[in-house]
Design a protein around this motif. Structure first.
Motif, PDB file in Angstrom:
ATOM      1  N   VAL A 147       6.199  88.844 -41.785  1.00  0.00           N
ATOM      2  CA  VAL A 147       5.134  87.833 -41.850  1.00  0.00           C
ATOM      3  C   VAL A 147       5.091  87.192 -43.232  1.00  0.00           C
ATOM      4  CG1 VAL A 147       2.630  87.502 -41.860  1.00  0.00           C
ATOM      5  CG2 VAL A 147       3.713  88.740 -39.987  1.00  0.00           C
ATOM      6  N   TYR A 152       4.457  83.700 -35.649  1.00  0.00           N
ATOM      7  CA  TYR A 152       4.155  84.696 -34.615  1.00  0.00           C
ATOM      8  C   TYR A 152       4.857  84.437 -33.296  1.00  0.00           C
ATOM      9  CZ  TYR A 152       0.141  81.784 -32.925  1.00  0.00           C
ATOM     10  OH  TYR A 152      -0.673  80.795 -32.446  1.00  0.00           O
ATOM     11  N   MET A 173       8.764  86.415 -35.251  1.00  0.00           N
ATOM     12  CA  MET A 173       8.488  87.826 -34.956  1.00  0.00           C
ATOM     13  C   MET A 173       9.311  88.243 -33.741  1.00  0.00           C
ATOM     14  SD  MET A 173       6.109  88.702 -37.228  1.00  0.00           S
ATOM     15  CE  MET A 173       5.439  90.207 -36.590  1.00  0.00           C
ATOM     16  N   PHE A 222      -1.016  88.714 -35.060  1.00  0.00           N
ATOM     17  CA  PHE A 222      -0.457  88.115 -36.274  1.00  0.00           C
ATOM     18  C   PHE A 222      -1.481  88.165 -37.411  1.00  0.00           C
ATOM     19  CE2 PHE A 222      -0.215  84.458 -39.097  1.00  0.00           C
ATOM     20  CZ  PHE A 222       1.059  84.595 -39.600  1.00  0.00           C
TER      21      PHE A 222
END
Length: 110
Positions: A61, A80, A84, A93
């Motif tokens: 992140v 996200y 990810m 997230f």
């Protein structure tokens, strides 16, 4: 206190930390002043070291959202849903981001 509130209250501090990182990393490392270059390198290495110690998802992140030269063009949603693996919900997230930011702030502000 919710994690969303925590992030909102610390958003400016986090933004300054990573703005400085990106400025040093992508714009200033070629400085003609050797003492400034060393300062830039040390700051970037310090931030990179902190981030490298985060758990995997938190690390992704922070790196994908705040430490990239493409920062201005990357949104939370991009991270996200595309960065990810597997993709996560916006709420998940936010929890991951908030946890990572909290850890970074706790170390930097000590």
């Amino acid at each position: 206190m919710s994690s969303v509130h925590d992030f909102k209250s610390n958003k400016k501090t986090i933004a300054r930390i990573f703005e400085k990182y990106r400025l040093y990393k992508f714009l200033c490392l070629g400085s003609d002043d050797p003492s400034k270059s060393e300062e830039f390198i040390q700051y970037c290495e310090h931030i990179e070291n902190l981030v490298s110690q985060l758990p995997g998802r938190e690390k992704v992140v922070i790196e994908e959202r705040y430490m990239t030269v493409e920062h201005d063009y990357i949104t939370d949603q991009t991270v996200y849903s595309e960065k990810m693996d597997p993709p996560v919900s916006p709420l998940t997230f936010a929890k991951i981001r908030d946890s990572a930011c909290s850890k970074i702030l706790n170390i930097i502000l000590q």
